[in-house]
Design a protein around this motif. Structure first.
Motif, PDB file in Angstrom:
ATOM      1  N   ASP A  88       0.799  -1.218   0.000  1.00 48.10           N
ATOM      2  CA  ASP A  88       0.000   0.000   0.000  1.00 48.10           C
ATOM      3  C   ASP A  88       0.834   1.271   0.000  1.00 48.10           C
ATOM      4  OD1 ASP A  88      -2.405  -1.384  -0.090  1.00 48.10           O
ATOM      5  OD2 ASP A  88      -2.468  -1.616   2.087  1.00 48.10           O
ATOM      6  N   SER A  89       2.071   1.175  -0.467  1.00 44.54           N
ATOM      7  CA  SER A  89       2.940   2.343  -0.541  1.00 44.54           C
ATOM      8  C   SER A  89       2.824   2.991  -1.926  1.00 44.54           C
ATOM      9  CB  SER A  89       4.396   1.949  -0.293  1.00 44.54           C
ATOM     10  OG  SER A  89       5.250   3.027  -0.622  1.00 44.54           O
ATOM     11  N   PRO A  90       2.138   4.139  -2.013  1.00 47.09           N
ATOM     12  CA  PRO A  90       2.033   4.780  -3.326  1.00 47.09           C
ATOM     13  C   PRO A  90       3.394   5.230  -3.856  1.00 47.09           C
ATOM     14  CG  PRO A  90       1.233   6.255  -1.611  1.00 47.09           C
ATOM     15  CD  PRO A  90       1.502   4.917  -0.956  1.00 47.09           C
ATOM     16  N   THR A  91       4.295   5.603  -2.962  1.00 50.64           N
ATOM     17  CA  THR A  91       5.624   6.055  -3.365  1.00 50.64           C
ATOM     18  C   THR A  91       6.378   4.956  -4.094  1.00 50.64           C
ATOM     19  OG1 THR A  91       5.667   7.490  -1.426  1.00 50.64           O
ATOM     20  CG2 THR A  91       7.762   7.088  -2.516  1.00 50.64           C
ATOM     21  N   LEU A  92       6.288   3.735  -3.596  1.00 50.51           N
ATOM     22  CA  LEU A  92       6.983   2.620  -4.236  1.00 50.51           C
ATOM     23  C   LEU A  92       6.354   2.278  -5.588  1.00 50.51           C
ATOM     24  CD1 LEU A  92       7.631   0.327  -1.127  1.00 50.51           C
ATOM     25  CD2 LEU A  92       9.291   1.775  -2.336  1.00 50.51           C
ATOM     26  N   HIS A  93       5.019   2.301  -5.680  1.00 49.96           N
ATOM     27  CA  HIS A  93       4.355   2.061  -6.975  1.00 49.96           C
ATOM     28  C   HIS A  93       4.750   3.141  -7.984  1.00 49.96           C
ATOM     29  CE1 HIS A  93       1.779  -1.342  -5.962  1.00 49.96           C
ATOM     30  NE2 HIS A  93       1.533  -0.759  -4.799  1.00 49.96           N
ATOM     31  N   PHE A  94       4.802   4.385  -7.514  1.00 47.08           N
ATOM     32  CA  PHE A  94       5.185   5.500  -8.384  1.00 47.08           C
ATOM     33  C   PHE A  94       6.618   5.329  -8.887  1.00 47.08           C
ATOM     34  CE2 PHE A  94       6.396  10.100  -8.864  1.00 47.08           C
ATOM     35  CZ  PHE A  94       5.519  10.409  -9.881  1.00 47.08           C
ATOM     36  N   ALA A  95       7.518   4.950  -7.996  1.00 50.47           N
ATOM     37  CA  ALA A  95       8.916   4.733  -8.404  1.00 50.47           C
ATOM     38  C   ALA A  95       9.012   3.603  -9.424  1.00 50.47           C
ATOM     39  CB  ALA A  95       9.772   4.432  -7.181  1.00 50.47           C
ATOM     40  N   LEU A  96       8.237   2.537  -9.225  1.00 46.54           N
ATOM     41  CA  LEU A  96       8.233   1.435 -10.184  1.00 46.54           C
ATOM     42  C   LEU A  96       7.689   1.914 -11.533  1.00 46.54           C
ATOM     43  CD1 LEU A  96       8.814  -1.587 -10.619  1.00 46.54           C
ATOM     44  CD2 LEU A  96       6.470  -2.050  -9.836  1.00 46.54           C
ATOM     45  N   GLY A  97       6.647   2.735 -11.504  1.00 45.59           N
ATOM     46  CA  GLY A  97       6.118   3.299 -12.751  1.00 45.59           C
ATOM     47  C   GLY A  97       7.159   4.127 -13.479  1.00 45.59           C
ATOM     48  N   ASN A  98       7.911   4.930 -12.734  1.00 50.84           N
ATOM     49  CA  ASN A  98       8.963   5.742 -13.350  1.00 50.84           C
ATOM     50  C   ASN A  98      10.041   4.864 -13.973  1.00 50.84           C
ATOM     51  OD1 ASN A  98       7.737   8.148 -12.723  1.00 50.84           O
ATOM     52  ND2 ASN A  98       8.910   8.472 -10.862  1.00 50.84           N
ATOM     53  N   LEU A  99      10.386   3.778 -13.298  1.00 53.29           N
ATOM     54  CA  LEU A  99      11.388   2.847 -13.823  1.00 53.29           C
ATOM     55  C   LEU A  99      10.898   2.254 -15.142  1.00 53.29           C
ATOM     56  CD1 LEU A  99      14.116   1.344 -13.042  1.00 53.29           C
ATOM     57  CD2 LEU A  99      12.607  -0.492 -12.284  1.00 53.29           C
ATOM     58  N   TYR A 100       9.655   1.799 -15.159  1.00 47.05           N
ATOM     59  CA  TYR A 100       9.092   1.234 -16.393  1.00 47.05           C
ATOM     60  C   TYR A 100       9.018   2.288 -17.500  1.00 47.05           C
ATOM     61  CZ  TYR A 100       7.473  -2.912 -13.779  1.00 47.05           C
ATOM     62  OH  TYR A 100       7.391  -4.066 -13.028  1.00 47.05           O
ATOM     63  N   ALA A 101       8.609   3.505 -17.149  1.00 45.86           N
ATOM     64  CA  ALA A 101       8.490   4.557 -18.161  1.00 45.86           C
ATOM     65  C   ALA A 101       9.842   4.860 -18.801  1.00 45.86           C
ATOM     66  CB  ALA A 101       7.889   5.819 -17.532  1.00 45.86           C
ATOM     67  N   ARG A 102      10.907   4.910 -17.991  1.00 49.96           N
ATOM     68  CA  ARG A 102      12.241   5.168 -18.553  1.00 49.96           C
ATOM     69  C   ARG A 102      12.647   4.089 -19.545  1.00 49.96           C
ATOM     70  NH1 ARG A 102      13.433   7.068 -13.324  1.00 49.96           N
ATOM     71  NH2 ARG A 102      14.305   5.087 -12.671  1.00 49.96           N
ATOM     72  N   GLN A 103      12.078   2.894 -19.385  1.00 55.91           N
ATOM     73  CA  GLN A 103      12.385   1.783 -20.288  1.00 55.91           C
ATOM     74  C   GLN A 103      11.388   1.687 -21.449  1.00 55.91           C
ATOM     75  OE1 GLN A 103      12.523  -1.768 -17.871  1.00 55.91           O
ATOM     76  NE2 GLN A 103      14.041  -0.914 -16.496  1.00 55.91           N
ATOM     77  N   GLY A 104      10.402   2.576 -21.479  1.00 52.42           N
ATOM     78  CA  GLY A 104       9.393   2.533 -22.531  1.00 52.42           C
ATOM     79  C   GLY A 104       8.390   1.408 -22.342  1.00 52.42           C
TER      80      GLY A 104
END
Length: 194
Positions: free
Chosen positions: A110-126
């Motif tokens: 339930d950590s939105p910060t961790l989900h957001f960081a994972l989203g950023n990681l995926y976005a950087r990879q396209g």
């Protein structure tokens, strides 16, 4: 539309005059105030987080990393510091960072910060499908965060879902009137107009 926002991926361009000069002044004032707090309270995690964010804005990832490590010394379970550190290091080794984020999410789903960081990681990879899912999870946990809505909108636009993206761009603008946001509101308003 220029880039995503988030831990480890903030990009603000400051130019003399107008809003950008005001933003630069506010950042300098905030930096001074955070440093004053740390003189009397060296482990104040709010001040350390503030300085880490400012360091990212200034393009100083090494300083941000040092600050995140100081936060983790004070509070080893600080989600935002963990996510920030993993995001910074993820630019070097994305596979390892993805694994670390998923491990943290297994124990802190339930950590939105961790989900957001994972989203950023995926976005950087396209990896936009996965990024959209991670951003949506962060948004469902904290629906008032303007940056979560903004990045969700960007991911939806990348997935060619402009009607849904518009909804989240508008939500991001509304939320930004209530909470600080890392994106340029004028740029987003222009995007909504398009």
């Amino acid at each position: 539309l220029e880039g995503l926002v988030g831990t480890g991926d903030l990009r603000i361009h400051l130019h003399p005059g107008g809003r950008d000069a005001d933003r630069a002044f506010r950042l300098a004032t905030a930096e001074r105030d955070y440093r004053l707090v740390l003189k009397s309270e060296p482990k104040n995690t709010d001040a350390l987080h503030g300085l880490a964010a400012i360091s990212l804005h200034k393009g100083q990832p090494e300083a941000s990393e040092d600050l995140y490590l100081r936060i983790l010394e004070a509070d080893p379970k600080d989600n935002a510091a963990q996510a920030g550190l993993i995001s910074l290091r993820g630019q070097v080794d994305p596979t390892r960072s993805e694994s670390r984020l998923k491990n943290l999410l297994a124990s802190q789903p339930d950590s939105p910060t961790l989900h957001f960081a994972l989203g950023n990681l995926y976005a950087r990879q396209g990896r936009w499908n996965e990024a959209q899912q991670a951003y949506f999870r962060a948004y469902t946990i904290d629906g008032e965060n303007p940056d979560y809505q903004f990045n969700l909108a960007v991911s939806l636009e990348q997935l060619r879902q402009p009607k849904l993206a518009l909804q989240y761009y508008q939500g991001a603008l509304a939320a930004a009137s209530q909470r600080p946001a890392a994106f340029d509101r004028n740029q987003v308003a222009g995007r909504v107009g398009e």
